[in-house]
Design a protein around this motif. Structure first.
Motif, PDB file in Angstrom:
ATOM      1  N   TYR A  50       0.849  -1.193   0.000  1.00 39.69           N
ATOM      2  CA  TYR A  50       0.000   0.000   0.000  1.00 39.69           C
ATOM      3  C   TYR A  50       0.879   1.235   0.000  1.00 39.69           C
ATOM      4  N   ASP A  52       0.131   5.849  -1.029  1.00 34.80           N
ATOM      5  CA  ASP A  52      -0.923   6.803  -1.395  1.00 34.80           C
ATOM      6  C   ASP A  52      -1.395   6.612  -2.838  1.00 34.80           C
ATOM      7  N   GLY A  54      -2.041   3.768  -4.130  1.00 34.35           N
ATOM      8  CA  GLY A  54      -2.967   2.649  -4.164  1.00 34.35           C
ATOM      9  C   GLY A  54      -2.406   1.446  -3.453  1.00 34.35           C
ATOM     10  N   GLY A  72      -5.460   4.289  -5.928  1.00 37.66           N
ATOM     11  CA  GLY A  72      -5.424   5.268  -4.847  1.00 37.66           C
ATOM     12  C   GLY A  72      -5.985   6.618  -5.231  1.00 37.66           C
ATOM     13  N   MET A  75      -9.777   6.628  -4.404  1.00 39.58           N
ATOM     14  CA  MET A  75     -10.204   6.175  -3.070  1.00 39.58           C
ATOM     15  C   MET A  75     -10.478   7.363  -2.153  1.00 39.58           C
ATOM     16  N   LYS A  80      -8.326   5.023   2.281  1.00 43.65           N
ATOM     17  CA  LYS A  80      -6.857   5.050   2.290  1.00 43.65           C
ATOM     18  C   LYS A  80      -6.342   4.787   3.700  1.00 43.65           C
TER      19      LYS A  80
END
Length: 127
Positions: A50, A52, A54, A72, A75, A80
């Motif tokens: 993970y 930022d 995605g 990401g 989202m 997140k």
């Protein structure tokens, strides 16, 4: 008068909610194009990374040939934060998630879930 039942049926069809189809990681990774542009729920996906930008997840146990990517950029901040809270260091205690969103195919042919809503459903080992 015959038009009224037809209009009622048309309105009821438009007002019907859209439900996401349940999809396994195996199914969506085997044929991502079959799910393109569909609302899906990918169940039981093991979070393997993970940032930022995605995330990605796989089957349990992890299989590098079966990866689902989470976009990401589309989202919410809350989703997140949910993914960011998953432990990526202890491979014996990784998050298992369900993802609800719109399936697409990335430039490399992998499944990519956009507008993802993420729920942690448990913990598992990558092995």
């Amino acid at each position: 008068m015959r038009l009224l039942p037809a209009l009622t049926l048309a309105f009821a069809t438009l007002a019907s909610p859209v439900f996401a189809a349940d999809v396994t990681v195996d199914a969506i990774t085997a044929a991502p194009a079959d799910f393109d542009s569909q609302e899906v729920t990918v169940k039981g996906c093991l979070v393997t990374s993970y940032s930022d930008m995605g995330g990605q997840c796989s089957t349990t146990p992890m299989d590098a040939n079966k990866l689902v990517y989470v976009d990401g950029d589309t989202m919410s901040v809350e989703d997140k934060a949910t993914l960011a809270g998953c432990d990526l260091i202890d491979i014996g205690n990784l998050c298992v998630i369900d993802i609800v969103g719109t399936a697409s195919v990335d430039g490399r042919g992998h499944p990519l879930i956009k507008n993802a809503k993420v729920t942690v459903t448990g913990k598992a080992s990558a092995m």
